[in-house]
Motif scaffolding. Structure first.
Motif, PDB file in Angstrom:
ATOM      1  N   ALA A  65       0.849  -1.203   0.000  1.00  0.00           N
ATOM      2  CA  ALA A  65       0.000   0.000   0.000  1.00  0.00           C
ATOM      3  C   ALA A  65       0.883   1.252   0.000  1.00  0.00           C
ATOM      4  CB  ALA A  65      -0.913  -0.010   1.218  1.00  0.00           C
ATOM      5  N   GLN A  66       1.975   1.195   0.761  1.00  0.00           N
ATOM      6  CA  GLN A  66       2.902   2.325   0.841  1.00  0.00           C
ATOM      7  C   GLN A  66       3.521   2.634  -0.532  1.00  0.00           C
ATOM      8  OE1 GLN A  66       3.592   4.236   3.827  1.00  0.00           O
ATOM      9  NE2 GLN A  66       4.397   5.552   2.214  1.00  0.00           N
ATOM     10  N   ASP A  67       3.950   1.583  -1.254  1.00  0.00           N
ATOM     11  CA  ASP A  67       4.511   1.745  -2.610  1.00  0.00           C
ATOM     12  C   ASP A  67       3.518   2.440  -3.531  1.00  0.00           C
ATOM     13  OD1 ASP A  67       6.752   0.293  -1.940  1.00  0.00           O
ATOM     14  OD2 ASP A  67       6.112  -1.555  -2.950  1.00  0.00           O
ATOM     15  N   ILE A  68       2.271   1.949  -3.492  1.00  0.00           N
ATOM     16  CA  ILE A  68       1.218   2.476  -4.367  1.00  0.00           C
ATOM     17  C   ILE A  68       0.936   3.928  -4.032  1.00  0.00           C
ATOM     18  CG2 ILE A  68      -1.225   2.254  -4.999  1.00  0.00           C
ATOM     19  CD1 ILE A  68      -0.781  -0.827  -4.200  1.00  0.00           C
ATOM     20  N   PHE A  69       0.847   4.200  -2.740  1.00  0.00           N
ATOM     21  CA  PHE A  69       0.606   5.560  -2.253  1.00  0.00           C
ATOM     22  C   PHE A  69       1.705   6.505  -2.751  1.00  0.00           C
ATOM     23  CE2 PHE A  69       1.569   8.609   1.238  1.00  0.00           C
ATOM     24  CZ  PHE A  69       0.444   9.404   1.111  1.00  0.00           C
ATOM     25  N   THR A  70       2.963   6.096  -2.576  1.00  0.00           N
ATOM     26  CA  THR A  70       4.111   6.908  -2.997  1.00  0.00           C
ATOM     27  C   THR A  70       4.067   7.182  -4.500  1.00  0.00           C
ATOM     28  OG1 THR A  70       5.417   5.898  -1.239  1.00  0.00           O
ATOM     29  CG2 THR A  70       6.647   7.035  -2.960  1.00  0.00           C
ATOM     30  N   LYS A  71       3.754   6.140  -5.293  1.00  0.00           N
ATOM     31  CA  LYS A  71       3.682   6.273  -6.740  1.00  0.00           C
ATOM     32  C   LYS A  71       2.561   7.232  -7.151  1.00  0.00           C
ATOM     33  CE  LYS A  71       4.089   4.286 -11.118  1.00  0.00           C
ATOM     34  NZ  LYS A  71       3.853   5.612 -11.756  1.00  0.00           N
ATOM     35  N   MET A  72       1.386   7.102  -6.506  1.00  0.00           N
ATOM     36  CA  MET A  72       0.246   7.942  -6.866  1.00  0.00           C
ATOM     37  C   MET A  72       0.495   9.402  -6.509  1.00  0.00           C
ATOM     38  SD  MET A  72      -2.965   5.444  -5.955  1.00  0.00           S
ATOM     39  CE  MET A  72      -4.270   6.372  -6.793  1.00  0.00           C
ATOM     40  N   ARG A  73       1.140   9.627  -5.356  1.00  0.00           N
ATOM     41  CA  ARG A  73       1.476  11.000  -4.958  1.00  0.00           C
ATOM     42  C   ARG A  73       2.478  11.597  -5.934  1.00  0.00           C
ATOM     43  NH1 ARG A  73      -1.796  13.218  -0.829  1.00  0.00           N
ATOM     44  NH2 ARG A  73      -0.089  14.635  -0.378  1.00  0.00           N
ATOM     45  N   ALA A  74       3.452  10.784  -6.356  1.00  0.00           N
ATOM     46  CA  ALA A  74       4.465  11.247  -7.323  1.00  0.00           C
ATOM     47  C   ALA A  74       3.808  11.608  -8.658  1.00  0.00           C
ATOM     48  CB  ALA A  74       5.528  10.168  -7.529  1.00  0.00           C
ATOM     49  N   ASP A  75       2.733  10.889  -8.998  1.00  0.00           N
ATOM     50  CA  ASP A  75       1.976  11.173 -10.225  1.00  0.00           C
ATOM     51  C   ASP A  75       1.030  12.357 -10.060  1.00  0.00           C
ATOM     52  OD1 ASP A  75       3.239   9.005 -11.317  1.00  0.00           O
ATOM     53  OD2 ASP A  75       1.481   7.696 -11.335  1.00  0.00           O
ATOM     54  N   GLY A  76       0.993  12.924  -8.862  1.00  0.00           N
ATOM     55  CA  GLY A  76       0.178  14.106  -8.617  1.00  0.00           C
ATOM     56  C   GLY A  76      -1.229  13.833  -8.109  1.00  0.00           C
ATOM     57  N   ALA A  77      -1.523  12.585  -7.745  1.00  0.00           N
ATOM     58  CA  ALA A  77      -2.857  12.251  -7.237  1.00  0.00           C
ATOM     59  C   ALA A  77      -3.030  12.788  -5.817  1.00  0.00           C
ATOM     60  CB  ALA A  77      -3.063  10.748  -7.249  1.00  0.00           C
ATOM     61  N   LYS A  78      -4.200  13.349  -5.538  1.00  0.00           N
ATOM     62  CA  LYS A  78      -4.483  13.818  -4.182  1.00  0.00           C
ATOM     63  C   LYS A  78      -5.227  12.695  -3.465  1.00  0.00           C
ATOM     64  CE  LYS A  78      -4.485  18.714  -5.279  1.00  0.00           C
ATOM     65  NZ  LYS A  78      -3.194  18.424  -5.946  1.00  0.00           N
ATOM     66  N   ILE A  79      -4.454  11.830  -2.866  1.00  0.00           N
ATOM     67  CA  ILE A  79      -5.046  10.658  -2.222  1.00  0.00           C
ATOM     68  C   ILE A  79      -4.315  10.398  -0.916  1.00  0.00           C
ATOM     69  CG2 ILE A  79      -3.546   8.970  -3.412  1.00  0.00           C
ATOM     70  CD1 ILE A  79      -6.155   7.227  -3.739  1.00  0.00           C
ATOM     71  N   GLY A  80      -5.034   9.922   0.074  1.00  0.00           N
ATOM     72  CA  GLY A  80      -4.427   9.625   1.369  1.00  0.00           C
ATOM     73  C   GLY A  80      -4.106   8.147   1.479  1.00  0.00           C
ATOM     74  N   LEU A  81      -3.181   7.813   2.373  1.00  0.00           N
ATOM     75  CA  LEU A  81      -2.778   6.417   2.561  1.00  0.00           C
ATOM     76  C   LEU A  81      -3.968   5.559   3.006  1.00  0.00           C
ATOM     77  CD1 LEU A  81      -0.519   4.331   2.484  1.00  0.00           C
ATOM     78  CD2 LEU A  81       0.178   5.063   4.762  1.00  0.00           C
ATOM     79  N   THR A  82      -4.818   6.120   3.856  1.00  0.00           N
ATOM     80  CA  THR A  82      -6.001   5.390   4.336  1.00  0.00           C
ATOM     81  C   THR A  82      -6.921   5.017   3.175  1.00  0.00           C
ATOM     82  OG1 THR A  82      -5.857   6.810   6.257  1.00  0.00           O
ATOM     83  CG2 THR A  82      -7.795   5.414   6.112  1.00  0.00           C
ATOM     84  N   THR A  83      -7.071   5.961   2.232  1.00  0.00           N
ATOM     85  CA  THR A  83      -7.906   5.708   1.048  1.00  0.00           C
ATOM     86  C   THR A  83      -7.311   4.584   0.210  1.00  0.00           C
ATOM     87  OG1 THR A  83      -8.420   8.050   1.057  1.00  0.00           O
ATOM     88  CG2 THR A  83      -9.049   6.833  -0.910  1.00  0.00           C
ATOM     89  N   VAL A  84      -5.975   4.579   0.094  1.00  0.00           N
ATOM     90  CA  VAL A  84      -5.298   3.515  -0.655  1.00  0.00           C
ATOM     91  C   VAL A  84      -5.569   2.167   0.018  1.00  0.00           C
ATOM     92  CG1 VAL A  84      -3.055   2.588  -1.397  1.00  0.00           C
ATOM     93  CG2 VAL A  84      -3.509   5.033  -1.586  1.00  0.00           C
ATOM     94  N   TYR A  85      -5.424   2.111   1.334  1.00  0.00           N
ATOM     95  CA  TYR A  85      -5.701   0.874   2.073  1.00  0.00           C
ATOM     96  C   TYR A  85      -7.138   0.413   1.844  1.00  0.00           C
ATOM     97  CZ  TYR A  85      -1.406   0.366   4.796  1.00  0.00           C
ATOM     98  OH  TYR A  85      -0.117   0.141   5.179  1.00  0.00           O
ATOM     99  N   ARG A  86      -8.078   1.368   1.919  1.00  0.00           N
ATOM    100  CA  ARG A  86      -9.492   1.029   1.767  1.00  0.00           C
ATOM    101  C   ARG A  86      -9.782   0.520   0.344  1.00  0.00           C
ATOM    102  NH1 ARG A  86     -11.963   5.909   3.545  1.00  0.00           N
ATOM    103  NH2 ARG A  86     -11.165   5.704   5.664  1.00  0.00           N
ATOM    104  N   ALA A  87      -9.177   1.198  -0.652  1.00  0.00           N
ATOM    105  CA  ALA A  87      -9.354   0.791  -2.050  1.00  0.00           C
ATOM    106  C   ALA A  87      -8.819  -0.625  -2.261  1.00  0.00           C
ATOM    107  CB  ALA A  87      -8.650   1.773  -2.975  1.00  0.00           C
ATOM    108  N   LEU A  88      -7.625  -0.909  -1.677  1.00  0.00           N
ATOM    109  CA  LEU A  88      -7.027  -2.236  -1.829  1.00  0.00           C
ATOM    110  C   LEU A  88      -7.905  -3.307  -1.191  1.00  0.00           C
ATOM    111  CD1 LEU A  88      -3.312  -1.322  -1.145  1.00  0.00           C
ATOM    112  CD2 LEU A  88      -4.205  -2.277  -3.269  1.00  0.00           C
ATOM    113  N   GLN A  89      -8.464  -2.976  -0.033  1.00  0.00           N
ATOM    114  CA  GLN A  89      -9.344  -3.910   0.662  1.00  0.00           C
ATOM    115  C   GLN A  89     -10.559  -4.251  -0.208  1.00  0.00           C
ATOM    116  OE1 GLN A  89      -8.662  -5.453   3.733  1.00  0.00           O
ATOM    117  NE2 GLN A  89     -10.300  -6.709   2.876  1.00  0.00           N
ATOM    118  N   SER A  90     -11.175  -3.214  -0.796  1.00  0.00           N
ATOM    119  CA  SER A  90     -12.384  -3.482  -1.579  1.00  0.00           C
ATOM    120  C   SER A  90     -12.054  -4.201  -2.886  1.00  0.00           C
ATOM    121  CB  SER A  90     -13.204  -2.203  -1.787  1.00  0.00           C
ATOM    122  OG  SER A  90     -12.768  -1.499  -2.906  1.00  0.00           O
ATOM    123  N   LEU A  91     -10.906  -3.870  -3.501  1.00  0.00           N
ATOM    124  CA  LEU A  91     -10.483  -4.575  -4.719  1.00  0.00           C
ATOM    125  C   LEU A  91     -10.216  -6.051  -4.423  1.00  0.00           C
ATOM    126  CD1 LEU A  91      -8.019  -1.931  -6.179  1.00  0.00           C
ATOM    127  CD2 LEU A  91     -10.085  -2.730  -7.315  1.00  0.00           C
TER     128      LEU A  91
END
Ligand SMILES: [Zn+2]
Ligand SMILES: [Zn+2]
Ligand SMILES: [Zn+2]
Length: 129
Positions: free
Chosen positions: A21-47
């Protein structure tokens, strides 16, 4: 399915191996996405609940995720150095899991089997040092 789940899924589809989740979060932030780590965790859980990504625990106990090529039941051979992942079928494992369940009277038996090791490229790189 929420927009953040789709964005996380898109990142996983671009990745070769399993990602935390941390890797994905870091990559998305680097791409300019406004997303929080908690949201990434939640998205991964639902996927993972929807079966759109596979989750496994590494030797170190970290949860990592991958969007798989195959949506039927399969196993993974994972390089613990570079994270490269091969999707493999395990007919012997399927038979064994069914048989051991039946032996103890268990029904609706499921299993998760992941095989970790060092891939040929990593073994060669380590050997040539
Ligand atoms: Zn897979
Ligand atoms: Zn490797
Ligand atoms: Zn299996």
């Amino acid at each position: 399915m929420s927009k953040s789940s789709d964005a996380v899924h898109a990142i996983l589809r671009q990745s070769e191996g399993f990602r935390s989740a941390q890797d994905i979060f870091t990559k998305m932030r680097a791409d300019g996405a406004k997303i929080g780590l908690t949201t990434v965790y939640r998205a991964l859980q639902s996927l993972s609940d929807d079966g759109r990504v596979d989750m496994l625990r590494t030797d170190e106990g970290e949860s990592v995720y991958r969007a798989c090529e195959s949506d039927v039941h399969h196993h993974h051979l994972v390089c613990r150095r570079c994270g490269r992942t091969v999707e493999v079928a395990g007919p012997d494992v399927e038979r064994w899991a069914e048989a051991i369940g039946a032996e103890y009277g268990f029904t609706e038996v499921t299993h998760t089997v992941e095989v970790f090791g060092t891939c040929p490229e990593c073994a060669a790189a380590a050997g040539s040092r």
